[in-house]
Design a protein around this motif. Structure first.
Motif, mmCIF file in Angstrom:
data_model
loop_
_atom_site.group_PDB
_atom_site.id
_atom_site.type_symbol
_atom_site.label_atom_id
_atom_site.label_comp_id
_atom_site.label_asym_id
_atom_site.label_seq_id
_atom_site.Cartn_x
_atom_site.Cartn_y
_atom_site.Cartn_z
ATOM 1 N N UNK A 59 0.855 -1.197 0.000
ATOM 2 C CA UNK A 59 0.000 0.000 0.000
ATOM 3 C C UNK A 59 0.881 1.235 0.000
ATOM 4 N N UNK A 60 0.531 2.210 -0.826
ATOM 5 C CA UNK A 60 1.149 3.521 -0.654
ATOM 6 C C UNK A 60 0.200 4.598 -1.152
ATOM 7 N N UNK A 61 0.523 5.829 -0.856
ATOM 8 C CA UNK A 61 -0.346 6.946 -1.210
ATOM 9 C C UNK A 61 0.340 7.868 -2.212
ATOM 10 N N UNK A 62 -0.476 8.613 -2.930
ATOM 11 C CA UNK A 62 0.017 9.668 -3.813
ATOM 12 C C UNK A 62 -0.456 11.011 -3.268
ATOM 13 N N UNK A 63 0.438 11.813 -2.708
ATOM 14 C CA UNK A 63 0.028 13.118 -2.163
ATOM 15 C C UNK A 63 -0.599 14.048 -3.204
ATOM 16 N N UNK A 64 -0.316 13.813 -4.484
ATOM 17 C CA UNK A 64 -0.926 14.630 -5.540
ATOM 18 C C UNK A 64 -2.434 14.460 -5.584
ATOM 19 N N UNK A 65 -2.925 13.339 -5.035
ATOM 20 C CA UNK A 65 -4.359 13.050 -5.060
ATOM 21 C C UNK A 65 -4.740 12.043 -6.110
ATOM 22 N N UNK A 66 -3.966 11.966 -7.193
ATOM 23 C CA UNK A 66 -4.255 11.048 -8.299
ATOM 24 C C UNK A 66 -3.642 9.680 -8.005
ATOM 25 N N UNK A 67 -4.457 8.629 -7.876
ATOM 26 C CA UNK A 67 -3.915 7.330 -7.491
ATOM 27 C C UNK A 67 -3.396 6.469 -8.647
ATOM 28 N N UNK A 68 -3.403 6.992 -9.850
ATOM 29 C CA UNK A 68 -2.942 6.179 -10.979
ATOM 30 C C UNK A 68 -1.474 5.799 -10.810
ATOM 31 N N UNK A 69 -1.121 4.526 -11.090
ATOM 32 C CA UNK A 69 0.249 4.064 -10.856
ATOM 33 C C UNK A 69 1.251 4.637 -11.851
#
Length: 261
Positions: free
Chosen positions: A209-219
């Motif tokens: 699991x990890x997060x994207x601080x940009x808000x966009x979860x696309x890998x």
């Protein structure tokens, strides 16, 4: 200052619009000053808000009214609506406010240490409630509860964080490991170390699991590459990578659902 409105008092007590507010509203029908009139009006507003909250259910209050009510705990009397609306304007949403760092909250005029603590206590309670829905249950059988927990816990982080959820043979959570801070690549997280920890714990499977601080979860390409390397390392030693979930403010993405594992 508008007639009938008082400045919020110092943060020296906790009071969610208690009956004391109602009692003070009944003491006089002919206030002697604008200040006392403001206090009575404020007490009435708190009582009405409390009644709507208790009788109306989850959707009874707008987001700013939820914040108003939470601020009652720290602001003894006065109008908390301007502070609530300023918080929403600063952080964008109710979730954004509750997940903000205390120092950031206190940069908003009218928010002191006690108000920040009241708001953070709600965020902590929400995390623990969500986590309790995941603990001691087969994770794959309560997948939505897991996603809810991850969203509450990670979607609003301002830094990228990598976690590995290690599971036993019944897919119950053994360990929620904070593996790294920063971009997810082999400089931050090593496939061999991830699998070695699984072996040490006696885990048969894991979820990355990890997060994207940009808000966009696309890998990203790096997200896909490290996922495939961890999956391959696990296959060699009998540890299954169930999924890699990326969380952001705009939602989540499952790399397995995308066919990337």
């Amino acid at each position: 200052m508008a007639k009938g409105r008082t400045v919020p008092q110092s943060e020296d007590t906790f009071d969610f619009g208690s009956n004391r507010d109602q009692d003070s509203a009944k003491q006089s029908s002919a206030p002697k000053s604008n200040e006392s009139a403001g206090k009575i009006a404020g007490a009435g507003h708190r009582a009405r808000l409390r009644e709507r909250l208790l009788k109306g259910g989850a959707e009874a209050l707008a987001d700013y009214e939820v914040l108003e009510y939470l601020l009652f705990a720290a602001v003894r009397q006065g109008d908390t609506k301007p502070v609530a609306k300023a918080l929403l304007a600063r952080f964008g949403s109710l979730a954004g406010v509750l997940n903000a760092e205390p120092r950031a909250l206190q940069q908003v005029s009218g928010v002191g240490e006690t108000s920040a603590a009241a708001l953070k206590s709600v965020a902590i309670a929400a995390r623990r409630m969500a986590r309790s829905e995941v603990a001691q249950k087969p994770v794959l059988g309560s997948w939505q509860a897991l996603l809810d927990y991850l969203a509450i816990d990670m979607a609003h982080l301002t830094v990228e964080r990598v976690r590995v959820l290690y599971l036993d043979t019944k897919n119950r959570l053994i360990d929620d490991h904070h593996a790294a801070e920063g971009s997810i690549d082999e400089a931050a997280i090593h496939p061999r170390e991830v699998i070695r920890r699984a072996m040490d714990l006696g885990a048969s499977a894991l979820i990355l699991v990890h997060n994207h601080p940009s808000g966009n979860p696309e890998p990203s390409r790096a997200d896909i590459q490290i996922t495939q390397r961890i999956a391959e390392a696990g296959r060699l030693l009998g540890v299954t990578l169930h999924d890699h979930v990326i969380v952001g403010r705009e939602g989540h993405v499952s790399l397995r659902a995308k066919g990337l594992i």
